[in-house]
Scaffold this motif. Structure first.
Motif, mmCIF file in Angstrom:
data_model
loop_
_atom_site.group_PDB
_atom_site.id
_atom_site.type_symbol
_atom_site.label_atom_id
_atom_site.label_comp_id
_atom_site.label_asym_id
_atom_site.label_seq_id
_atom_site.Cartn_x
_atom_site.Cartn_y
_atom_site.Cartn_z
ATOM 1 N N LEU A 147 49.854 21.619 20.040
ATOM 2 C CA LEU A 147 50.703 22.845 20.214
ATOM 3 C C LEU A 147 51.945 22.375 20.013
ATOM 4 O O LEU A 147 52.966 23.169 19.789
ATOM 5 N N LEU A 148 52.440 21.067 20.453
ATOM 6 C CA LEU A 148 53.857 20.602 20.313
ATOM 7 C C LEU A 148 54.217 20.646 18.936
ATOM 8 O O LEU A 148 55.431 20.945 18.446
ATOM 9 N N GLN A 149 53.414 19.903 17.996
ATOM 10 C CA GLN A 149 53.503 20.097 16.490
ATOM 11 C C GLN A 149 54.010 21.405 15.963
ATOM 12 O O GLN A 149 54.711 21.669 15.179
ATOM 13 N N LEU A 150 53.123 22.297 16.539
ATOM 14 C CA LEU A 150 52.925 23.876 15.971
ATOM 15 C C LEU A 150 54.270 24.500 16.206
ATOM 16 O O LEU A 150 54.874 25.312 15.458
ATOM 17 N N THR A 151 54.757 24.174 17.619
ATOM 18 C CA THR A 151 55.842 25.143 18.107
ATOM 19 C C THR A 151 57.149 24.513 17.945
ATOM 20 O O THR A 151 58.267 25.096 18.061
ATOM 21 N N ALA A 152 57.066 23.126 17.686
ATOM 22 C CA ALA A 152 58.244 22.215 17.718
ATOM 23 C C ALA A 152 59.363 22.761 18.544
ATOM 24 O O ALA A 152 60.302 23.119 18.019
#
Ligand SMILES: Nc1ncnc2c1ncn2[C@@H]1O[C@H](COP(=O)(O)OP(=O)(O)OP(=O)(O)O)[C@@H](O)[C@H]1O
Ligand SMILES: CC(C)(CO)[C@@H](O)C(=O)[O-]
Ligand code: BAL
Length: 292
Positions: A147-152
């Motif tokens: 989710l951190l990768q996707l929402t940056a």
């Protein structure tokens, strides 16, 4: 946003847009100017979650809320199937408060389940909640890393109710050098003192009453501080009264999650867990011990 809008055309209603695919999320994220805060949830939103949204709004220009019941963090026999999924109601609750809701399907998040490569939470993930729910925190850190990768985001907001989760996410971010700041939010409570939780919905009125043993124990601990011996005695008394089916009531080092010794001075994480009517409930507080 109403149910038809929520179920149908993503992005059709209000000022909050719903996206369900990673490609839509990436496109929306790329179009955001300024700072972004992410709030990760499993949905079934309540006013505890709204405090996280409020903090996110205070610290960033844009807010992305994720609403996803992550199968990877549930063990066999847990409530994965039963966990409430009131997406339309969730969307109404945050409509106009967040820019974007990302509510993917399981297949969208995990084309291969379980994924071939995953993240592990290490030793801190095997104690307390991790001892009762083997693999739970590996599932949490894996989905949070995705989710951190996707929402940056620039900032991500986590509640102190899940104190062990917060400590482990802090390690995830530090150990993997992830470029995000973590913003903790205090535990939100019902007027009775009960910590707000999606799983409170499983409780009867009598169960909610019984569950107050958790917040009462924290009140006793706060009254006992700053004496460490008195804090420990308050925890021992609560366990002995056995008003709920306690899993643990422990005084811990807030960063290592190790039990503290009698010479410890400084912040103490008091972590509580127990079962009421078969539902596992958590509560926690940080107090300061400055005396024996
Ligand atoms: N009462 C609360 N106060 C502060 N933060 C909370 C509260 N309840 C949930 N959160 C935070 O909201 C985020 C998403 O949690 P989640 O969607 O699992 O909700 P929950 O109510 O904790 O659900 P559950 O009942 O499954 O534990 C987490 O960071 C969690 O710590
Ligand atoms: C962080 C999280 C959304 C990951 O699934 C979940 O563990 C939760 O709701 O606390
Ligand atoms: N808030 C913790 C998520 C879980 O119980 O799976």
């Amino acid at each position: 946003m109403n149910e038809d809008e929520a179920a149908g055309d993503p992005g059709a209603a209000g000022s909050t847009r719903l996206v369900t695919t990673k490609a839509q999320l990436r496109a929306e994220r790329a179009a955001m100017d300024g700072s972004v805060a992410a709030v990760f949830t499993m949905g079934a939103l309540h006013t505890g979650h709204l405090a996280l949204v409020q903090r996110a709004r205070e610290v960033a220009d844009h807010v992305i809320l994720t609403d996803f019941v992550n199968p990877l963090q549930f063990g066999p026999g847990e409530d994965y199937e039963a966990y409430p999924r009131p997406l339309a109601q969730d969307l109404d609750l945050v409509d106009g408060l967040v820019d974007l809701v990302f509510a993917p399907s399981v297949h969208e998040m995990y084309p291969v389940l379980p994924p071939t490569v995953s993240v592990t939470a290490g030793r801190a993930g095997t104690v307390l909640e991790g001892a009762a729910r083997p693999g739970h925190f590996d599932g949490v850190v894996t989905v949070v890393a995705k989710l951190l990768q996707l929402t940056a985001p620039d900032v991500t907001v986590f509640g102190r109710k899940d104190a062990q989760q917060l400590a482990i996410i802090q390690r995830l971010v530090a150990d993997l050098d992830l470029p995000v700041r973590i913003e903790p939010v205090e535990i939100q409570r019902e007027p009775s003192g009960l910590a707000r939780s999606s799983r409170n919905g499983y409780l009867s009125d009598a169960g909610r009453e019984q569950a107050l043993a958790l917040s009462r124990t924290l009140a006793a601990v706060r009254a006992a501080a700053p004496s460490l011996a008195a804090i420990r005695a308050a925890l021992a008394e609560a366990l002995a009264r056995a008003e709920i089916d306690w899993a643990y009531a422990l005084a811990l080092d807030p960063s290592t999650l190790e039990e503290i010794g009698p010479d410890h001075r400084g912040e103490v994480l008091v972590a509580l867990a127990g079962r009421v009517e078969g539902t596992r409930l958590l509560d926690a507080a940080v107090v300061v011990a400055t005396a024996p």
